[in-house]
Motif scaffolding. Structure first.
Motif, PDB file in Angstrom:
ATOM      1  N   ILE A  11       0.837  -1.201   0.000  1.00  0.00           N
ATOM      2  CA  ILE A  11       0.000   0.000   0.000  1.00  0.00           C
ATOM      3  C   ILE A  11       0.872   1.251   0.000  1.00  0.00           C
ATOM      4  O   ILE A  11       0.633   2.194  -0.760  1.00  0.00           O
ATOM      5  CB  ILE A  11      -0.952   0.010   1.223  1.00  0.00           C
ATOM      6  N   THR A  12       1.892   1.243   0.846  1.00  0.00           N
ATOM      7  CA  THR A  12       2.779   2.407   0.890  1.00  0.00           C
ATOM      8  C   THR A  12       3.421   2.658  -0.467  1.00  0.00           C
ATOM      9  O   THR A  12       3.473   3.789  -0.949  1.00  0.00           O
ATOM     10  CB  THR A  12       3.908   2.182   1.916  1.00  0.00           C
ATOM     11  N   VAL A  13       3.884   1.589  -1.093  1.00  0.00           N
ATOM     12  CA  VAL A  13       4.544   1.737  -2.386  1.00  0.00           C
ATOM     13  C   VAL A  13       3.592   2.286  -3.443  1.00  0.00           C
ATOM     14  O   VAL A  13       3.949   3.170  -4.226  1.00  0.00           O
ATOM     15  CB  VAL A  13       5.136   0.387  -2.835  1.00  0.00           C
ATOM     16  N   ILE A  14       2.375   1.779  -3.459  1.00  0.00           N
ATOM     17  CA  ILE A  14       1.444   2.266  -4.475  1.00  0.00           C
ATOM     18  C   ILE A  14       1.104   3.729  -4.256  1.00  0.00           C
ATOM     19  O   ILE A  14       0.975   4.506  -5.212  1.00  0.00           O
ATOM     20  CB  ILE A  14       0.160   1.432  -4.518  1.00  0.00           C
ATOM     21  N   ILE A  15       0.958   4.118  -3.008  1.00  0.00           N
ATOM     22  CA  ILE A  15       0.686   5.535  -2.755  1.00  0.00           C
ATOM     23  C   ILE A  15       1.844   6.385  -3.254  1.00  0.00           C
ATOM     24  O   ILE A  15       1.659   7.427  -3.884  1.00  0.00           O
ATOM     25  CB  ILE A  15       0.414   5.776  -1.253  1.00  0.00           C
ATOM     26  N   TYR A  16       3.061   5.939  -2.974  1.00  0.00           N
ATOM     27  CA  TYR A  16       4.220   6.667  -3.477  1.00  0.00           C
ATOM     28  C   TYR A  16       4.257   6.662  -4.996  1.00  0.00           C
ATOM     29  O   TYR A  16       4.620   7.652  -5.630  1.00  0.00           O
ATOM     30  CB  TYR A  16       5.523   6.052  -2.940  1.00  0.00           C
ATOM     31  N   ALA A  17       3.881   5.528  -5.580  1.00  0.00           N
ATOM     32  CA  ALA A  17       3.878   5.444  -7.038  1.00  0.00           C
ATOM     33  C   ALA A  17       2.904   6.464  -7.605  1.00  0.00           C
ATOM     34  O   ALA A  17       3.191   7.150  -8.593  1.00  0.00           O
ATOM     35  CB  ALA A  17       3.501   4.036  -7.481  1.00  0.00           C
ATOM     36  N   MET A  18       1.764   6.596  -6.944  1.00  0.00           N
ATOM     37  CA  MET A  18       0.771   7.578  -7.381  1.00  0.00           C
ATOM     38  C   MET A  18       1.355   8.980  -7.285  1.00  0.00           C
ATOM     39  O   MET A  18       1.169   9.817  -8.161  1.00  0.00           O
ATOM     40  CB  MET A  18      -0.467   7.459  -6.485  1.00  0.00           C
TER      41      MET A  18
END
Lengths: 292, 393, 285
Positions: A11-18
């Protein structure tokens, strides 16, 4: 059954990816330096947090509202910003982060230094969402954004942006409405950052002004630069690598920030296109392999 | 579309590979988690906490461990970032499967992780983090009964300082200067409330930016104007040293009263001779004759070549409190929590804990004074009205 | 009290001017936002502190700190900026930011995260007139800054190299066609600017009696705001802006007692001035 720990990381990674992805729209596609991206991340997070804790709005409503609010602020700030170029723009965007962080910190309505707590995961079907389900939700939204990005790139908007990025004066001479497209980039980038902010607030359950300061802006920029400014997958790769780096580098945790600094420095000095850029080492290696 | 899939799966593989590398193996020891800001803006305190807890670990393991088993301490660096703290908390629970946690960190990371440990029903003892939400869930309006705090609540420490200032130092006109974070606000409001209740007047209340403020001359010049009897200053050791030095430079004669943030050898080093005569409210009594205190001070110095400070002592205590609960109750987290709740008259390094009230200690506040370049005992505040934490509903 | 606050404000403003000047000089000649300048400022403080421990003489440590800073500034220019001048502006900016972050961490790793006490004996003594009290370190700052500024002004207006530097800042291409060795001038520019930053580092180290790894964080952004406020590349503008910011900060806290984030003052002043004078107080297009 995937462990909660892995889900948290994803989840953290996807938020950062966004976030990296949205910064890329402003910096990579439209060529405008923004060092203040975390401000919009923060605006989205705080909007969502406040709507939820103070006004009792459900996540499903506050999510789009956060994006809209962040987008509007982005547009408003974009207009004066875009009268200036390059260096002034960089400094002004830096100033924006400081001012916004100060607002969150000093105006009691925003919870001050103690931030806002008690933000829960969204409810659906009468119960609180599980982390796994939340992950899938974010993933779906993100894929949707990627598709949108692809469409945009090939559209008139994308062409206008790349003309501005390559040579602003020439584009203007050709009749491209510079201001309109710059503001559009800013608005879109900020709105998506706001979206990410809302996801972040409900995931972390608690937000503090410090999460949205200049250091965070730099981290996001780092991801974009590392992966490759302007490419679609570069920032995402950057988000994955730099997002997971804290996890695997716990053994060398002392040197983590040092490595980030060196990475930025080295990337820009030697590989400014990023890992996935056209001149990068990775591509050269691939080409070598393919030629054989 | 094909390229889309290819690139997408490439990224996915990269991601999974990286994560796969980070997975470690489990072992058969008693596992306790620990997190502190070892790098980042609070690195000095993080290191201090880590050092102290590692010292405690060594002592416990060399004495044979707990119930015959050795303790394994799993240390994480939260970089003073609440987000990292959340990931750490999840990792400690799911991956490392710890049975108890010690927080050697500030309020930010401790407070975010408290609800996570509460939900997972793993006991956590915070060394010195001050925010009330560590032990109290503001939304559900009930205590986080798996979370305990060894240090003082900001309000309590402030109230104790005020008690001493007004009753023993006869201060009637007081100026406040404090840092702008939860600790600063809590301790100054606790101080002001008690001081005014006892009849003193608060002349000025100034808040300075934290972290980073070094030049206090504008604030101090204004304080000097009001000519107070006493200045109650809140800050961590850097700010404390600056305040004290600059006050002396500017010719301010009022007594300076500080708090636990001053409690560090670094404060003495940076403030130099201007620290002489400064009084602080804290929890570490260097003149405490009890062996637990003197041994800690000596051993810490021997192992790390530095004097111990409040942060280290508090974290050491937090660890030891957890250990004594494990000793009593075994390795079931729920049993450990019960043992913690039943703690009575625990002789800690940082004072004797009568009991826990909703996770907060009932413990006397130490008043120390800088004499001859060192912290020495001056007084103890144990007025139950002042040191008993409020019961929240 | 007002006079005292005036002294406080001018003292801190003077240090701000020393840091900001280097930044504005680099911008003037290379059009780069030299964020790592703050890292050089910190380096100056550390080198000064370290040499003070070795030699025990403050003035010598100040000198050595300036030399150390100066030299590292030169290295940054030679190996990091000049090779990438042809790239879009974002490149040197990010390189600078990356370097700054790496430098801060390097200081932490090498010298430890703890604050170091400079504790230097200066030997000037305080000055007291009634209730007005100018402390020893404040006098030191005023004297050193004054000397450096006089030196700089003389250098830039009365010497040939100084003339060449000003010419380069105006238009490097034409200047080089006149036979001026632009590369040498650029190097010189960095040497001087960095030396001043080093001096600022030592002065602050002594003023606050603290040297610590992240001491450059706030000056990094504040100096930037000051430089924009004064007019990018404009030297008298920068000095003026630095003093204004120093006084404004002191004024807000000490006299008006507005609980205002001190570091935001610089940015807010910058934004306000930019609205009326888009090129800064004394800047030109």
């Amino acid at each position: 059954m995937v462990s909660g720990y892995l889900i948290t990381i994803f989840i953290t990674v996807i938020i950062y990816a966004m976030l990296a992805f949205s910064l890329n729209i402003i910096t990579g596609r439209a060529g405008q330096i923004s060092l203040g991206h975390s401000a919009f991340f923060g605006i989205g997070a705080y909007t969502s947090a406040l709507l939820y804790t103070k006004a009792g709005f459900s996540f499903w409503i506050s999510l789009p509202i956060s994006a809209v609010v962040a987008g509007i602020v982005g547009a408003l700030l974009g207009i004066p910003c875009l009268r200036v170029r390059d260096d002034f723009l960089a400094i002004t965007t830096m100033g924006i982060v400081f001012v916004i962080e100060a607002i969150f910190l000093y105006i009691p309505f925003f919870g001050g230094a103690m931030g806002i707590g008690g933000i829960d995961l969204p409810q659906w079907f009468g119960r609180e969402m599980q982390k796994t389900e939340y992950l899938i939700l974010i993933l779906i939204v993100f894929i949707f954004l990627l598709i949108l990005d692809r469409r945009l790139e090939r559209s008139w908007v994308g062409l206008a942006w790349s003309s501005i990025r390559e040579d602003e004066i020439a584009a203007h001479a050709m009749g491209v409405d510079i201001v309109r497209f710059k503001v559009l980039a800013f608005t879109l980038g900020s709105a998506i950052a706001g979206l990410a902010g809302s996801f972040y607030a409900h995931f972390l359950t608690f937000i503090m002004p410090q999460n949205f300061g200049f250091a965070q802006s730099i981290l996001i920029l780092c991801m974009v630069v590392f992966g490759g400014i302007g490419t679609r997958w570069g920032p995402i790769l950057g988000a994955i690598v730099l997002g997971i780096l804290p996890e695997i580098s716990r053994p060398i945790m002392e040197y983590r920030t040092f490595v980030y600094g060196l990475l930025l420095l080295a990337m820009m000095r030697f590989q400014p296109e990023g890992i996935l850029g056209s001149e990068s080492i990775l591509r050269k290696i691939f080409k070598q392999i393919l030629i054989r | 579309m094909g390229r889309f899939i290819w690139k997408g799966s490439l990224l996915l593989i990269v991601g999974i590979l990286l994560l796969g590398i980070s997975y470690a193996n489990a072992q058969d020891k008693i596992k306790i988690g620990f997190f502190a800001p070892i790098t980042g803006p609070a690195a000095a305190d993080g290191m201090s906490a880590k050092n102290a807890v590692e010292l405690a670990l060594k002592e416990v393991n060399e004495a044979g461990g707990v119930r015959g088993k050795k303790i394994e301490l799993i240390i994480y660096d939260d970089r003073l970032n609440p987000q990292e703290a959340v990931a750490i908390a999840n990792k400690l629970i799911e991956k490392d499967k710890v049975i108890g946690v010690v927080s050697g960190s500030y309020s930010g990371p401790t407070r975010v992780t408290a609800p996570i440990f509460q939900k997972a029903q793993i006991p956590m003892v915070a060394g010195y983090a001050v925010h009330p939400d560590v032990t109290w869930d503001p939304k559900e309006r009930r205590p986080n009964d798996f979370c305990f705090r060894n240090g003082f609540l900001g309000e309590i420490e402030g109230a104790a300082a005020a008690e001493f200032a007004v009753k023993h130092l006869n201060a009637k006109r007081i100026s406040l200067i404090f840092m702008d974070n939860d600790f600063g606000r809590a301790i100054s409001s606790g101080f002001a409330e008690r001081a005014e209740k006892l009849g003193a007047t608060i002349l000025t209340k100034q808040m300075y930016k934290f972290p980073g403020e070094k030049d206090f001359r504008p604030y101090l010049t204004r304080i000097k104007e009001g000519n107070p009897d006493l200045i109650f200053a809140a800050g961590y050791y850097n700010e404390a040293a600056s305040i004290v030095r600059q006050a002396k430079e500017l010719g301010i004669k009022a007594q300076i009263l500080g708090e636990e943030g001053f409690d560090s050898p670094k404060f003495l080093e940076i403030a130099g001779p201007s620290a002489e005569g400064v009084i602080i409210a804290t929890n570490l009594d260097r003149d405490d004759p009890r062996p637990i205190v003197q041994n800690f001070l000596a051993n810490y110095k021997k192992m790390y070549h530095e004097d111990a400070d409040m942060v280290g002592a508090s974290s050491y205590d937090a660890f030891m409190i957890l250990i004594q609960a494990i000793e009593k109750a075994g390795t079931d987290p729920k049993a450990i929590q019960k043992a913690l709740l039943e703690t009575k008259d625990y002789n800690g390094l940082t004072g004797k804990i009568s009991r826990f009230v909703q996770g907060e200690v009932v413990k006397p506040v130490q008043i120390q004074i800088v004499k001859g370049g060192k912290f020495r005992r001056l007084a103890v505040v144990d007025n139950p009205e002042v040191i008993t934490p409020p019961v929240k509903k | 009290m007002l006079i005292q606050q005036l002294a406080n404000g001018i003292a801190i403003g003077s240090v701000y001017s020393l840091i900001s000047l280097g930044l504005t000089m680099v911008y003037g000649i290379l059009r780069i936002l030299h964020i790592s300048h703050a890292g050089i400022y910190t380096l100056g403080a550390y080198v000064g502190w370290f040499s003070f421990r070795l030699v025990g003489n403050f003035w010598l440590s100040l000198f050595i700190g300036m030399i150390g800073a100066s030299f590292s500034g030169y290295l940054v220019e030679r190996f990091l900026y000049t090779p990438i001048l042809h790239m879009p502006r974002i490149a040197p900016l990010i390189v600078s930011i990356g370097l700054f972050i790496a430098m801060e961490e390097a200081f932490r790793i090498i010298a430890g995260p703890h604050t170091l006490a400079y504790n230097a004996r200066i030997g000037i003594g305080d000055l007291s007139i009634g209730s007005f009290h100018l402390t020893e370190t404040q006098i030191l700052i005023l004297i050193v800054t004054f000397i450096i500024l006089i030196f700089l002004w003389t250098f830039l207006t009365k010497t040939r190299i100084g003339l060449a530097m000003r010419a380069c800042a105006q238009d490097a291409e034409i200047t080089s066609s006149f036979g001026v060795n632009v590369r040498a001038i650029i190097a010189f520019n960095f040497l001087i600017g960095s030396a001043m930053a080093g001096a600022a580092g030592v002065l602050i180290g002594v003023y606050d009696n603290q040297v610590w790894p992240t001491m450059g964080s706030i000056p990094a952004y504040k100096a930037l705001a000051i430089v924009v406020l004064g007019g990018l590349g404009n030297i008298p503008g920068t000095v003026l802006a630095a003093l204004i910011v120093g006084l404004a900060e002191t004024f807000f806290i000490g006299v008006l007692a507005i609980p205002f984030p001190r570091d935001a003052v610089a940015f807010i002043a910058m934004i306000i001035v930019l609205m009326f004078k888009p090129y800064g107080l004394l800047g030109k297009a």
